[in-house]
Design a protein around this motif. Sequence first.
Motif, mmCIF file in Angstrom:
data_model
loop_
_atom_site.group_PDB
_atom_site.id
_atom_site.type_symbol
_atom_site.label_atom_id
_atom_site.label_comp_id
_atom_site.label_asym_id
_atom_site.label_seq_id
_atom_site.Cartn_x
_atom_site.Cartn_y
_atom_site.Cartn_z
ATOM 1 N N ASP A 42 51.206 71.035 31.613
ATOM 2 C CA ASP A 42 49.762 70.856 31.585
ATOM 3 C C ASP A 42 49.457 69.558 30.852
ATOM 4 N N ALA A 43 48.354 68.918 31.223
ATOM 5 C CA ALA A 43 47.878 67.715 30.535
ATOM 6 C C ALA A 43 46.356 67.735 30.609
ATOM 7 N N VAL A 44 45.722 68.064 29.491
ATOM 8 C CA VAL A 44 44.275 68.263 29.451
ATOM 9 C C VAL A 44 43.663 67.307 28.440
ATOM 10 N N ILE A 45 42.498 66.761 28.793
ATOM 11 C CA ILE A 45 41.770 65.904 27.865
ATOM 12 C C ILE A 45 40.534 66.667 27.410
ATOM 13 N N ALA A 46 40.384 66.796 26.089
ATOM 14 C CA ALA A 46 39.196 67.416 25.500
ATOM 15 C C ALA A 46 38.342 66.299 24.916
#
Length: 171
Positions: free
Chosen positions: A35-39
């Motif tokens: 997974d690679a998520v930007i918050a």
Amino acid sequence: MADLIAVTFPSEAQAEEVRNRILELQKEYLIDIGDAVIAVKSESGHVKLNQLISTTAAGAAGGSFWGLLIGVLFLNPLVGVAAGAGAGALAGALTDVGVNDRFMKDLAEQKIEPGQAVLFVLVKKVTGDKVLEALRGVGGTVLQTSLDHTREDALRKALAGEAENEPAPGV
């Protein structure tokens, strides 16, 4: 076992640039990510997650297909597609894949300022030295990891653009 890495950046654009670089490394089989998520934290303090995969859209697509098949059996494919898409979208929206969404939102709310972004990467496998070299000097500050101290320190140095065997400034 997968490792979680969270790195803060001054802007969403910079975090997106680094995520794209990591995705390119994945195409070269140097890293395998789960997974690679930007918050991103808005001026009002609300945290928005920029996911790689929309589970709602994937669920709707899968549900439409199965709804169509079931609809054909009952001689009403349009109702089947609509019902399947709705059920699939609902199931997709309730599905959390990869890093826990609540964890990411809580960490971003507590640790970053409005306008900043956090890149969360769930790393399954990595060719460490080549990935660190490719990420050398991209910036960012390590916020949290599940890495051991040695690998976390190597990541910090790479993000800052320091060579591995260079002494730290002032040492």
